[in-house]
Each structure stands twice: as structure tokens, then as C-alpha cells.
Design a protein around this motif. Structure first.
Motif, PDB file in Angstrom:
ATOM      1  N   SER A 209       0.827  -1.207   0.000  1.00  0.00           N
ATOM      2  CA  SER A 209       0.000   0.000   0.000  1.00  0.00           C
ATOM      3  C   SER A 209       0.863   1.258   0.000  1.00  0.00           C
ATOM      4  O   SER A 209       0.549   2.243  -0.685  1.00  0.00           O
ATOM      5  CB  SER A 209      -0.916  -0.017   1.223  1.00  0.00           C
ATOM      6  OG  SER A 209      -1.687   1.161   1.294  1.00  0.00           O
ATOM      7  N   ALA A 210       1.966   1.229   0.757  1.00  0.00           N
ATOM      8  CA  ALA A 210       2.863   2.385   0.783  1.00  0.00           C
ATOM      9  C   ALA A 210       3.536   2.588  -0.571  1.00  0.00           C
ATOM     10  O   ALA A 210       3.713   3.733  -1.025  1.00  0.00           O
ATOM     11  CB  ALA A 210       3.908   2.201   1.874  1.00  0.00           C
ATOM     12  N   VAL A 211       3.901   1.501  -1.237  1.00  0.00           N
ATOM     13  CA  VAL A 211       4.521   1.602  -2.567  1.00  0.00           C
ATOM     14  C   VAL A 211       3.550   2.203  -3.577  1.00  0.00           C
ATOM     15  O   VAL A 211       3.927   2.991  -4.443  1.00  0.00           O
ATOM     16  CB  VAL A 211       5.022   0.220  -3.019  1.00  0.00           C
ATOM     17  CG1 VAL A 211       5.465   0.262  -4.482  1.00  0.00           C
ATOM     18  CG2 VAL A 211       6.166  -0.251  -2.134  1.00  0.00           C
ATOM     19  N   ASP A 212       2.267   1.869  -3.434  1.00  0.00           N
ATOM     20  CA  ASP A 212       1.258   2.401  -4.347  1.00  0.00           C
ATOM     21  C   ASP A 212       0.901   3.856  -4.047  1.00  0.00           C
ATOM     22  O   ASP A 212       0.098   4.453  -4.779  1.00  0.00           O
ATOM     23  CB  ASP A 212      -0.018   1.552  -4.267  1.00  0.00           C
ATOM     24  CG  ASP A 212       0.194   0.169  -4.864  1.00  0.00           C
ATOM     25  OD1 ASP A 212       1.134   0.016  -5.679  1.00  0.00           O
ATOM     26  OD2 ASP A 212      -0.572  -0.760  -4.514  1.00  0.00           O
ATOM     27  N   GLY A 213       1.455   4.393  -2.970  1.00  0.00           N
ATOM     28  CA  GLY A 213       1.214   5.794  -2.652  1.00  0.00           C
ATOM     29  C   GLY A 213      -0.057   6.061  -1.872  1.00  0.00           C
ATOM     30  O   GLY A 213      -0.546   7.201  -1.858  1.00  0.00           O
ATOM     31  N   ALA A 214      -0.608   5.052  -1.223  1.00  0.00           N
ATOM     32  CA  ALA A 214      -1.834   5.236  -0.455  1.00  0.00           C
ATOM     33  C   ALA A 214      -1.545   6.018   0.822  1.00  0.00           C
ATOM     34  O   ALA A 214      -0.494   5.854   1.454  1.00  0.00           O
ATOM     35  CB  ALA A 214      -2.451   3.882  -0.112  1.00  0.00           C
ATOM     36  N   TRP A 217      -5.101   7.073   5.792  1.00  0.00           N
ATOM     37  CA  TRP A 217      -6.528   6.815   5.836  1.00  0.00           C
ATOM     38  C   TRP A 217      -6.928   5.791   4.777  1.00  0.00           C
ATOM     39  O   TRP A 217      -7.744   4.899   5.046  1.00  0.00           O
ATOM     40  CB  TRP A 217      -7.310   8.105   5.636  1.00  0.00           C
ATOM     41  CG  TRP A 217      -8.766   7.865   5.363  1.00  0.00           C
ATOM     42  CD1 TRP A 217      -9.440   8.074   4.208  1.00  0.00           C
ATOM     43  CD2 TRP A 217      -9.729   7.330   6.293  1.00  0.00           C
ATOM     44  NE1 TRP A 217     -10.752   7.713   4.334  1.00  0.00           N
ATOM     45  CE2 TRP A 217     -10.960   7.250   5.608  1.00  0.00           C
ATOM     46  CE3 TRP A 217      -9.656   6.913   7.615  1.00  0.00           C
ATOM     47  CZ2 TRP A 217     -12.115   6.776   6.219  1.00  0.00           C
ATOM     48  CZ3 TRP A 217     -10.812   6.433   8.216  1.00  0.00           C
ATOM     49  CH2 TRP A 217     -12.028   6.369   7.518  1.00  0.00           C
ATOM     50  N   GLN A 218      -6.382   5.899   3.575  1.00  0.00           N
ATOM     51  CA  GLN A 218      -6.700   4.932   2.525  1.00  0.00           C
ATOM     52  C   GLN A 218      -6.234   3.528   2.899  1.00  0.00           C
ATOM     53  O   GLN A 218      -6.931   2.546   2.638  1.00  0.00           O
ATOM     54  CB  GLN A 218      -6.067   5.366   1.198  1.00  0.00           C
ATOM     55  CG  GLN A 218      -6.718   6.590   0.579  1.00  0.00           C
ATOM     56  CD  GLN A 218      -5.961   7.087  -0.637  1.00  0.00           C
ATOM     57  OE1 GLN A 218      -4.736   6.930  -0.735  1.00  0.00           O
ATOM     58  NE2 GLN A 218      -6.687   7.707  -1.562  1.00  0.00           N
ATOM     59  N   THR A 219      -5.075   3.433   3.526  1.00  0.00           N
ATOM     60  CA  THR A 219      -4.602   2.124   3.975  1.00  0.00           C
ATOM     61  C   THR A 219      -5.512   1.547   5.042  1.00  0.00           C
ATOM     62  O   THR A 219      -5.848   0.351   5.016  1.00  0.00           O
ATOM     63  CB  THR A 219      -3.167   2.254   4.526  1.00  0.00           C
ATOM     64  OG1 THR A 219      -2.306   2.772   3.509  1.00  0.00           O
ATOM     65  CG2 THR A 219      -2.643   0.903   4.980  1.00  0.00           C
ATOM     66  N   PHE A 220      -5.936   2.397   5.956  1.00  0.00           N
ATOM     67  CA  PHE A 220      -6.843   1.931   7.006  1.00  0.00           C
ATOM     68  C   PHE A 220      -8.197   1.529   6.419  1.00  0.00           C
ATOM     69  O   PHE A 220      -8.769   0.497   6.813  1.00  0.00           O
ATOM     70  CB  PHE A 220      -7.027   3.039   8.049  1.00  0.00           C
ATOM     71  CG  PHE A 220      -8.015   2.704   9.128  1.00  0.00           C
ATOM     72  CD1 PHE A 220      -7.667   1.841  10.155  1.00  0.00           C
ATOM     73  CD2 PHE A 220      -9.294   3.244   9.120  1.00  0.00           C
ATOM     74  CE1 PHE A 220      -8.580   1.518  11.155  1.00  0.00           C
ATOM     75  CE2 PHE A 220     -10.206   2.928  10.108  1.00  0.00           C
ATOM     76  CZ  PHE A 220      -9.842   2.064  11.125  1.00  0.00           C
TER      77      PHE A 220
END
Length: 311
Positions: A209-214, A217-220
Motif C-alpha cells: 500500500s505504501a509503494v502504491d502511494g496510499a 486513511w486509505q490504507t486503514f
């Protein structure tokens, strides 16, 4: 033609029956080990359940001179104002447990998982301590906390210029006070439920998720919450079941008052069965509570399944 026969010894003649009896003992041994459980459950579990169902179709006080009433107890229940008030109070407490306690516990679990909190093990123990504390002790503590004249909570409110509140004497605030006590009691336990679910999530998903730039809040929203769905279902159902079994605290603190403002289903069942000895009506109340819990649990399972399908 002569046949070569050899006389059988006593050891050989007994071997076949011994093998058969050994097989019988081997096949029945597991059931013998389970037998004490089934006996105890039958005497102290199944029999009271079936007996209560039987009594719910009778009217009378005590166990003598009872007469068959059919569904009369259940019909009377629908028009009983005290029973309906108990259902309303219990549902109010349940909504507080689901929509206030559960989110707070999730936030506490996220705090335990973050790097913002030091001495996490100590805080886990501190928040879990109320769970292993007796309901009687908790009730006595909060009677002192909620006391109108000398309570700690009103002392704090007085320091900030707020007038004293009758936490357990005002019908308008007695149930919010019960919810507040429930939050203090079960916050640590529910946070451990959430924490177990958070720990089970694979860290690789957060890295992706971090690699995709989320964002956080979007990750949660799209990673954490969908994977916490089974834990959320468990937390909600156990909050519902626990709320509808609320008994000791209102009994010790308010006895259901003032004006039945803190009367719960379990407390009303106790009053009918053990104070008024109306055992038939009390049994009907017990089965109505079972029906309510079953309906609410099924509704939650369907809603969570629908949420998964919509995803």
C-alpha cells in the motif's frame, strides 16, 4: 484321508474373544471420557433449558398451583410497560457498547500498534485489569464515582464550573452513566480483540500500500478494515450478548431505578422470578431475551456478509 489336526491350547481359544473385547473397549473409550461432560451438561444445562421452556407456558406464583396458559405469558409481555422499558434500556446500553465502546477500543488497539506509545505492555495490563475485577467491586467503586454530593466525577465537573449531575439518581443520565462504566470495564478487553486482528494482518500488504502511494486513511479504509471484518463481527456480537446480560451493576447501584430508568431485561427477569416468584413469566422473559439475541446476531452476520459482497 487322514488330516493333520493339532489340538488347540487354552491360550489360542481365548485370543479371539480377547481381541474382540479389546476392539469394543477401544471404540467405547472416547465416549466414556465424554460421558461426564454430557451428564453434567444434561443435568445443569439441558434440563434447566427445557424446564424453563415448559414453565414459560404456565402461570402462577412459585411452583405450586400453576395453570396452563399457552402463549399467555408471551402475549402479556408485549403489553407489559416495565418489560418494554427494560428492552428499551438494554438496547440503549447495547448501542452505546457497539457504537462508542467498540470504536474506542479499536483506536486504543491502533495506539498499541503504533510507535507513539511507550511501555505498551504496562498499559495493556492496566487496561485489562477491570476485566478481572468483580462486578460487585466495580459497582461499589462507581457508586463512589457517581455520587451526587461527594463523587469524584462531580468534583471534577465542579472544578470546571459545571453543576453537580445526579448520575445514578436522574432518570435522564443513569443509562449514559452505565455506558460510561461499561466503557471503563470492557475497553481493555475489546482492544485486545482488535489488537489480535491487527497482529494477524500481513505486513507485506501495508508495504504494498505504501509503494502504491496510499495515504494512512486509505490504507486503514481499504486494507485494515476489510481484513478486520471477522474481528469486527465477533466484537459486535459479544457486545450485544454482554449488553443484554447486564445485571449486577444496575442491581447493586440503582436496583433498576430511578423510575425504571436503569431496568434491564436480566434484572426484570430476576425480579419476576426471584422476588415475585412469577416463574412462568420469568421463563418467558428469558426466552424472549434469547430470541432477541438470536435475531440481532443473525442480522449482524447478514449485514457483515453483505458488506463483504459489496466490496
Amino acid at each position: 484321508m487322514a488330516t493333520n489336526t493339532r489340538p488347540r491350547t487354552g491360550r489360542e481359544t481365548r485370543s479371539a474373544p480377547n481381541r474382540g473385547s479389546w476392539r469394543v473397549r477401544k471404540s467405547t473409550a472416547p465416549y466414556l471420557f465424554l460421558l461426564p461432560f454430557f451428564l453434567i451438561f444434561g443435568v445443569f444445562g439441558l434440563y434447566p433449558i427445557l424446564s424453563s421452556l415448559y414453565l414459560s407456558f404456565f402461570r402462577g406464583f412459585g411452583f405450586d398451583r400453576m395453570r396452563f396458559a399457552g402463549l399467555g405469558n408471551y402475549a402479556y409481555m408485549l403489553g407489559d410497560p416495565r418489560y418494554l422499558r427494560a428492552v428499551l434500556n438494554t438496547t440503549y446500553y447495547m448501542l452505546g457498547s457497539v457504537f462508542v465502546l467498540a470504536p474506542l477500543a479499536l483506536g486504543l488497539a491502533l495506539l498499541f500498534r503504533s510507535k507513539l506509545l511507550a511501555f505498551k505492555a504496562l498499559f495493556k495490563v492496566v487496561f485489562f485489569m477491570p476485566v478481572i475485577t468483580s462486578f460487585v467491586v466495580i459497582s461499589v467503586i462507581f457508586m463512589r464515582v457517581f455520587d451526587t454530593n461527594f463523587g469524584l466525577l462531580n468534583d471534577f465537573l465542579g472544578d470546571v464550573g459545571v453543576e453537580p449531575v445526579g448520575w445514578i439518581t436522574d432518570p435522564a443520565v443513569v443509562m449514559p452513566a452505565m455506558i460510561l462504566m461499561g466503557i471503563w470495564t470492557y475497553l481493555g478487553l475489546n482492544s485486545l480483540y482488535w489488537l489480535a486482528g491487527l497482529t494477524a494482518i500481513n505486513q507485506d500488504l501495508y508495504d504494498a500500500s505504501a509503494v502504491d502511494g496510499a495515504s494512512s486513511w486509505q490504507t486503514f479504509r481499504f486494507v485494515t478494515m476489510p481484513l478486520l471484518r471477522p474481528v469486527a463481527l465477533f466484537v459486535v456480537i459479544q457486545a450485544i450478548v454482554g449488553s443484554y446480560n447486564l445485571f449486577a451493576q444496575p442491581l447493586l447501584m440503582t436496583e433498576g431505578g430511578p423510575s425504571d430508568a436503569s431496568l434491564t431485561i436480566s434484572l426484570y427477569l430476576y425480579q419476576q422470578g426471584f422476588q415475585f416468584f412469577n416463574v412462568g413469566y420469568a421463563s418467558a422473559i428469558a426466552y424472549s431475551m434469547f430470541a432477541l439475541l438470536l435475531i440481532l446476531s443473525v442480522v449482524n452476520i447478514v449485514l457483515f456478509r453483505g458488506y463483504r459482497t459489496s466490496e
